[in-house]
Each structure stands twice: as structure tokens, then as C-alpha cells.
Design a protein around this motif. Sequence first.
Motif, short mmCIF file in Angstrom:
data_model
loop_
_atom_site.label_atom_id
_atom_site.label_comp_id
_atom_site.label_asym_id
_atom_site.label_seq_id
_atom_site.Cartn_x
_atom_site.Cartn_y
_atom_site.Cartn_z
N ARG A 27 0.67 -1.71 -0.33
CA ARG A 27 0.21 -0.17 0.06
C ARG A 27 0.67 1.52 -0.01
N LEU A 95 -9.95 -1.86 1.35
CA LEU A 95 -9.47 -0.31 1.44
C LEU A 95 -11.17 -0.51 1.34
N ARG A 96 -12.38 -0.77 -0.20
CA ARG A 96 -13.37 -0.99 -0.06
C ARG A 96 -14.57 -1.66 0.87
N ALA A 99 -14.68 -0.35 4.40
CA ALA A 99 -14.65 0.89 5.05
C ALA A 99 -16.19 0.74 5.17
N SER A 118 -7.55 5.81 -0.23
CA SER A 118 -8.91 6.01 0.39
C SER A 118 -9.75 6.67 0.24
N THR A 121 -10.48 5.33 -3.42
CA THR A 121 -11.95 4.64 -3.37
C THR A 121 -13.22 5.02 -3.46
N LEU A 122 -13.13 5.74 -2.30
CA LEU A 122 -14.48 5.86 -1.52
C LEU A 122 -15.02 8.40 -2.27
N LYS A 175 -8.59 13.66 6.72
CA LYS A 175 -9.46 12.42 7.16
C LYS A 175 -11.09 12.48 7.71
N LEU A 179 -13.70 12.24 5.50
CA LEU A 179 -14.42 10.38 5.74
C LEU A 179 -15.21 11.10 7.48
N LEU A 211 -18.03 7.49 3.29
CA LEU A 211 -17.79 5.51 3.88
C LEU A 211 -19.38 5.07 3.24
#
Length: 226
Positions: A27, A95-96, A99, A118, A121-122, A175, A179, A211
Motif C-alpha cells: 500500500r 479498502l472498499r 470501509a 482511501s 476508493t471512496l 481524514k 471521511l 464511507l
Amino acid sequence: MRTYGDGCPAAHALDLVGERWSLLIVRELLLGPKRFTDLRVGLHGASANVLSQRLRELETHGVVSKRRLPPPAASKVYELTEWGRDLEPVIVFLLRWGARSAAIPLDAPMGADALILSMRTLFMPVAARGFDAAFELWVDDRPFIAEIIDAQLLLAPGRPEHPHAVIRTDAETLKRLTLGNRSLDVSLHAGRVTVQGDQAMAERFLGLFRLPEPAPASAGATPGPV
């Protein structure tokens, strides 16, 4: 080397990258080569000895390679091999999948690379429709390009030529802004983030990440801290 002794390719894959910290090293290298000291910053919970051992194992398996940068840097860096980069979809899926856990520890620290991955991905393409923009995003003194074109996100190391805004902050604040649904005004007032340029566009950009709904918990399960 410990092995499952199982002929299944999935079991063999876990023989190669299933040790603690191995996939997190992958990662940390997805966004580019890193020095050993940089890896330790992103993997703060790994001791120097354990990290060295995992890097040696990943080199032996052909997942990671090591090279020395030319002068004036002249420092040793680790990077993923072509085969190692094939693990990117695995990291993205994890990650997905992770989450969706109701017990995800959002209060735990997260490094810049993990956060950028992240966010990739989100990202919510539906919320970005009709919003084409470019931002220069500084996270812990590292610059990232953040561009949205046709509801597609480009988020990678570097600096855009003509950003609509320059956002500077640390990984923890970013973050919470992306998120954790923290208000940009609150972070601006606290001095945890600065925005040069179009603040309204920056605020909309930070709201394009979310998320997913948690997976259904089993009966009697106790959610973890959020």
C-alpha cells in the motif's frame, strides 16, 4: 519461510504477502518509491527490525525491488516491481471492503498515502457531476494533484498547472474533512487547514468522499469506535 502447504494459488499468494505488514508495505509503495525512513512514517506501528525483515521477504519473492537514486539524492529507495503493482486492485478492494465495517477505527492514525488511496476508493462520481475542477492538495507537506473531469477523479502525487484552489493540511485533518464530515469552516477557524483560491469549490471537493453504508452486523455484535 512459513507456508500453508496448500496447492491453491490463493494460499500461495498468502504465503508470499500474507505476513503482518506485508500488504501495508505494498500500500505504501503504490504511489511511488520510498526510502526506509519514509516507510516507517506510514507504518508507524512496525518496528525497524520487522519492517526490514518484511522488505527482505518481499524482495526475495519479487514483489519489491531496491535501487539507489542518482546524485544529489544518492539514497536507497524501495519500489514495487511490475508484478508487485498487480496487487493494487487487491488493496483497493480491501479498502472498499474494510470501509463497510461498522467497527472501522476512524480515530486511529492514518498516513497520507493510505488516506489518498482511501479517497480514490471512496470518491462519489454522482456527486461530482457537472463539477470540473483542479486543486493543489498539500498533505503533511507533500503535494498532490486533485482533478475532477467528467465525474472522474485524478488524485496523484504532483502539482496541477492551474488549480482553482490550493489546500494545505495534515492527514488527520483531511481524514476528518473527507471521511468524518467535519466542517471546513471549523478547521479553518482552528488553523488546521488553509485554502488559497476558491473556498466554495474547495468545500465542494472535500464533500465528494463518503464511507459506504456499514455491512449488516450479526446479532449481538458490538460496533467498535467510530
